[in-house]
Motif scaffolding. Structure first.
Motif, PDB file in Angstrom:
ATOM      1  N   TYR A  64     -19.287  56.661  -7.670  1.00 19.66           N
ATOM      2  CA  TYR A  64     -18.426  57.365  -8.632  1.00 19.66           C
ATOM      3  C   TYR A  64     -16.954  57.306  -8.267  1.00 19.66           C
ATOM      4  O   TYR A  64     -16.585  57.021  -7.133  1.00 19.66           O
ATOM      5  CB  TYR A  64     -18.876  58.823  -8.783  1.00 19.66           C
ATOM      6  CG  TYR A  64     -18.815  59.651  -7.521  1.00 19.66           C
ATOM      7  CD1 TYR A  64     -17.648  60.317  -7.156  1.00 19.66           C
ATOM      8  CD2 TYR A  64     -19.931  59.790  -6.704  1.00 19.66           C
ATOM      9  CE1 TYR A  64     -17.594  61.092  -6.007  1.00 19.66           C
ATOM     10  CE2 TYR A  64     -19.891  60.556  -5.555  1.00 19.66           C
ATOM     11  CZ  TYR A  64     -18.722  61.211  -5.201  1.00 19.66           C
ATOM     12  OH  TYR A  64     -18.665  61.963  -4.063  1.00 19.66           O
ATOM     13  N   HIS A  65     -16.137  57.570  -9.274  1.00 19.54           N
ATOM     14  CA  HIS A  65     -14.681  57.632  -9.113  1.00 19.54           C
ATOM     15  C   HIS A  65     -14.201  58.927  -9.736  1.00 19.54           C
ATOM     16  O   HIS A  65     -14.826  59.440 -10.658  1.00 19.54           O
ATOM     17  CB  HIS A  65     -13.994  56.474  -9.840  1.00 19.54           C
ATOM     18  CG  HIS A  65     -14.535  55.150  -9.457  1.00 19.54           C
ATOM     19  ND1 HIS A  65     -14.182  54.501  -8.293  1.00 19.54           N
ATOM     20  CD2 HIS A  65     -15.436  54.358 -10.075  1.00 19.54           C
ATOM     21  CE1 HIS A  65     -14.849  53.369  -8.213  1.00 19.54           C
ATOM     22  NE2 HIS A  65     -15.625  53.256  -9.275  1.00 19.54           N
ATOM     23  N   GLU A  66     -13.042  59.392  -9.236  1.00 22.67           N
ATOM     24  CA  GLU A  66     -12.438  60.586  -9.827  1.00 22.67           C
ATOM     25  C   GLU A  66     -11.594  60.190 -11.032  1.00 22.67           C
ATOM     26  O   GLU A  66     -10.984  59.122 -11.025  1.00 22.67           O
ATOM     27  CB  GLU A  66     -11.544  61.279  -8.788  1.00 22.67           C
ATOM     28  CG  GLU A  66     -12.365  61.839  -7.640  1.00 22.67           C
ATOM     29  CD  GLU A  66     -11.502  62.424  -6.512  1.00 22.67           C
ATOM     30  OE1 GLU A  66     -10.273  62.553  -6.707  1.00 22.67           O
ATOM     31  OE2 GLU A  66     -12.078  62.740  -5.460  1.00 22.67           O
ATOM     32  N   LYS A  67     -11.554  61.058 -12.033  1.00 22.27           N
ATOM     33  CA  LYS A  67     -10.670  60.819 -13.187  1.00 22.27           C
ATOM     34  C   LYS A  67      -9.455  61.735 -13.065  1.00 22.27           C
ATOM     35  O   LYS A  67      -8.596  61.471 -12.251  1.00 22.27           O
ATOM     36  CB  LYS A  67     -11.444  61.000 -14.492  1.00 22.27           C
ATOM     37  CG  LYS A  67     -12.509  59.904 -14.687  1.00 22.27           C
ATOM     38  CD  LYS A  67     -13.448  60.186 -15.836  1.00 22.27           C
ATOM     39  CE  LYS A  67     -12.923  59.705 -17.153  1.00 22.27           C
ATOM     40  NZ  LYS A  67     -13.857  60.014 -18.269  1.00 22.27           N
ATOM     41  N   VAL A  68      -9.395  62.833 -13.851  1.00 22.53           N
ATOM     42  CA  VAL A  68      -8.179  63.661 -13.751  1.00 22.53           C
ATOM     43  C   VAL A  68      -8.179  64.615 -12.560  1.00 22.53           C
ATOM     44  O   VAL A  68      -7.139  65.129 -12.185  1.00 22.53           O
ATOM     45  CB  VAL A  68      -7.858  64.449 -15.054  1.00 22.53           C
ATOM     46  CG1 VAL A  68      -7.647  63.520 -16.225  1.00 22.53           C
ATOM     47  CG2 VAL A  68      -8.925  65.487 -15.362  1.00 22.53           C
ATOM     48  N   SER A  69      -9.324  64.875 -11.951  1.00 23.22           N
ATOM     49  CA  SER A  69      -9.360  65.735 -10.765  1.00 23.22           C
ATOM     50  C   SER A  69     -10.570  65.338  -9.930  1.00 23.22           C
ATOM     51  O   SER A  69     -11.418  64.565 -10.384  1.00 23.22           O
ATOM     52  CB  SER A  69      -9.480  67.217 -11.160  1.00 23.22           C
ATOM     53  OG  SER A  69     -10.833  67.541 -11.441  1.00 23.22           O
ATOM     54  N   PHE A  70     -10.668  65.912  -8.730  1.00 26.70           N
ATOM     55  CA  PHE A  70     -11.815  65.617  -7.853  1.00 26.70           C
ATOM     56  C   PHE A  70     -13.127  66.121  -8.454  1.00 26.70           C
ATOM     57  O   PHE A  70     -14.206  65.749  -8.014  1.00 26.70           O
ATOM     58  CB  PHE A  70     -11.605  66.237  -6.459  1.00 26.70           C
ATOM     59  CG  PHE A  70     -11.599  67.736  -6.474  1.00 26.70           C
ATOM     60  CD1 PHE A  70     -12.777  68.466  -6.337  1.00 26.70           C
ATOM     61  CD2 PHE A  70     -10.408  68.432  -6.653  1.00 26.70           C
ATOM     62  CE1 PHE A  70     -12.777  69.847  -6.381  1.00 26.70           C
ATOM     63  CE2 PHE A  70     -10.397  69.817  -6.691  1.00 26.70           C
ATOM     64  CZ  PHE A  70     -11.579  70.521  -6.563  1.00 26.70           C
ATOM     65  N   ALA A  71     -13.016  66.987  -9.467  1.00 25.55           N
ATOM     66  CA  ALA A  71     -14.212  67.542 -10.109  1.00 25.55           C
ATOM     67  C   ALA A  71     -14.495  66.880 -11.453  1.00 25.55           C
ATOM     68  O   ALA A  71     -15.352  67.332 -12.204  1.00 25.55           O
ATOM     69  CB  ALA A  71     -14.043  69.049 -10.295  1.00 25.55           C
ATOM     70  N   ASP A  72     -13.762  65.837 -11.764  1.00 22.60           N
ATOM     71  CA  ASP A  72     -13.939  65.118 -13.037  1.00 22.60           C
ATOM     72  C   ASP A  72     -14.303  63.680 -12.664  1.00 22.60           C
ATOM     73  O   ASP A  72     -13.448  62.902 -12.249  1.00 22.60           O
ATOM     74  CB  ASP A  72     -12.622  65.180 -13.820  1.00 22.60           C
ATOM     75  CG  ASP A  72     -12.711  64.434 -15.141  1.00 22.60           C
ATOM     76  OD1 ASP A  72     -13.829  64.145 -15.602  1.00 22.60           O
ATOM     77  OD2 ASP A  72     -11.633  64.130 -15.702  1.00 22.60           O
ATOM     78  N   LEU A  73     -15.592  63.341 -12.784  1.00 22.04           N
ATOM     79  CA  LEU A  73     -16.092  62.082 -12.215  1.00 22.04           C
ATOM     80  C   LEU A  73     -16.589  61.115 -13.279  1.00 22.04           C
ATOM     81  O   LEU A  73     -16.974  61.519 -14.369  1.00 22.04           O
ATOM     82  CB  LEU A  73     -17.248  62.390 -11.247  1.00 22.04           C
ATOM     83  CG  LEU A  73     -16.962  63.438 -10.171  1.00 22.04           C
ATOM     84  CD1 LEU A  73     -18.236  63.751  -9.383  1.00 22.04           C
ATOM     85  CD2 LEU A  73     -15.856  62.975  -9.235  1.00 22.04           C
ATOM     86  N   VAL A  74     -16.571  59.834 -12.915  1.00 24.00           N
ATOM     87  CA  VAL A  74     -17.244  58.832 -13.740  1.00 24.00           C
ATOM     88  C   VAL A  74     -18.045  57.939 -12.800  1.00 24.00           C
ATOM     89  O   VAL A  74     -17.560  57.592 -11.710  1.00 24.00           O
ATOM     90  CB  VAL A  74     -16.255  58.021 -14.610  1.00 24.00           C
ATOM     91  CG1 VAL A  74     -15.170  57.337 -13.792  1.00 24.00           C
ATOM     92  CG2 VAL A  74     -16.999  56.996 -15.467  1.00 24.00           C
TER      93      VAL A  74
END
Ligand code: IPD
Ligand code: CA
Ligand code: CA
Ligand code: CA
Length: 264
Positions: free
Chosen positions: A26-36
């Motif tokens: 996984y990777h972070e999007k807008v925050s460490f708690a927003d993943l893809v």
């Protein structure tokens, strides 16, 4: 077309199930708690290629390929969330779903929300009711806050002031309600309202792909969906209230302090 969407959701679900027990990439999007995850992208590619393979002229708004503003026109448009509940998927919490909603003339025509881990297929067609695995769905009879189980979520936004408002909203509601639950999938929470397993859902910061499909399932199960000002659902407004009754939705709208996010 509904069967076509259900078959795509099943196929996508197999991808999710086989990846569920593997270590997630996984990777972070807008925050460490927003993943893809890689699986979000694989599922989205699969769903999009199936739709465009059969309906090459249709438009698609899908989470991981959306860039900038999403515009819903009158054209036939599919709104797709490949995995709603990515953080659950990453943490192996079995509460995530593929969401596929089909809109025409800016109105939802049919919708599928499929939790492949529990093999629960929620679906609805405009004017034809809502179902889960073939069983008709009906919202609860709850109209009072005192008897209400409220479903909401924190989302992946870690902005301190937004978190304070979300916490204050929960604090205000819990003093009057039976309970507040946060389980990490807006779409499945809304399907729970449709199934009478919870009475009202609200969240600020969600996107059109989180509630486009599930809102039809709620209304077809006899529920009521609205904006925080009580007006009709605005798919790009980044929030939604979905309740077993208009009274309950309106009560929630009166009690919560809205948080505004940039429109989709
Ligand atoms: C998220 C889930 C979560 C909600 C977030 C959404 P995602 O969707 O619906 O419950 O709190 O706001 O972004 O990112 O897992 O598809
Ligand atoms: Ca996401
Ligand atoms: Ca989502
Ligand atoms: Ca997602």
């Amino acid at each position: 077309m509904l069967d076509f969407a259900k078959n795509i959701a099943k196929e996508a679900g197999s991808l999710i199930v086989s990846a569920f027990d593997q270590p997630p990439h996984y990777h972070e999007k807008v925050s460490f708690a927003d993943l893809v995850t890689d699986t979000d992208k694989q599922v989205e590619d699969l769903v999009m290629s199936r739709i465009l393979g059969t309906y090459p002229d249709h438009k698609i708004i899908a989470e991981e390929s959306a860039s900038g503003r999403s515009i819903l026109t009158s054209d036939p448009t599919w709104i797709v969330d490949p995995i709603d509940g990515t953080s659950n998927f990453v943490s192996k919490f079995p509460f995530c779903a593929v969401c596929i909603g089909f809109y025409k003339e800016k109105q939802a025509q049919f919708a599928v929300v499929y939790n492949p881990i529990c093999d629960q297929m929620f679906y609805a067609e405009r004017g034809k009711g809502a179902f889960m695995n073939g069983r008709g769905l009906r919202v609860s009879h709850c109209t009072e806050l005192h008897n209400a189980l409220i479903l909401t979520d924190w989302g992946g936004d870690r902005n301190a002031s937004n978190l304070d408002t979300k916490a204050a909203n929960i604090r205000r509601l819990i003093s009057e309600a039976r309970g507040v639950r946060t389980m990490g999938s807006a779409a499945l929470h809304m399907c729970q309202v449709a199934a009478g397993q919870g009475d009202v859902f609200f969240e600020f910061g969600i996107h059109c792909w989180d509630y486009a499909a599930a809102s039809l399932i709620v209304t077809e199960a006899g529920g009521y969906c609205c904006n925080v000002d009580g007006g009709p659902v605005d798919l790009m407004a980044r929030h939604c209230v979905a309740a077993s009754s208009k009274q309950l939705a309106e009560m929630i709208c009166q009690k919560i302090v809205p948080i505004s996010y940039p429109r989709d």
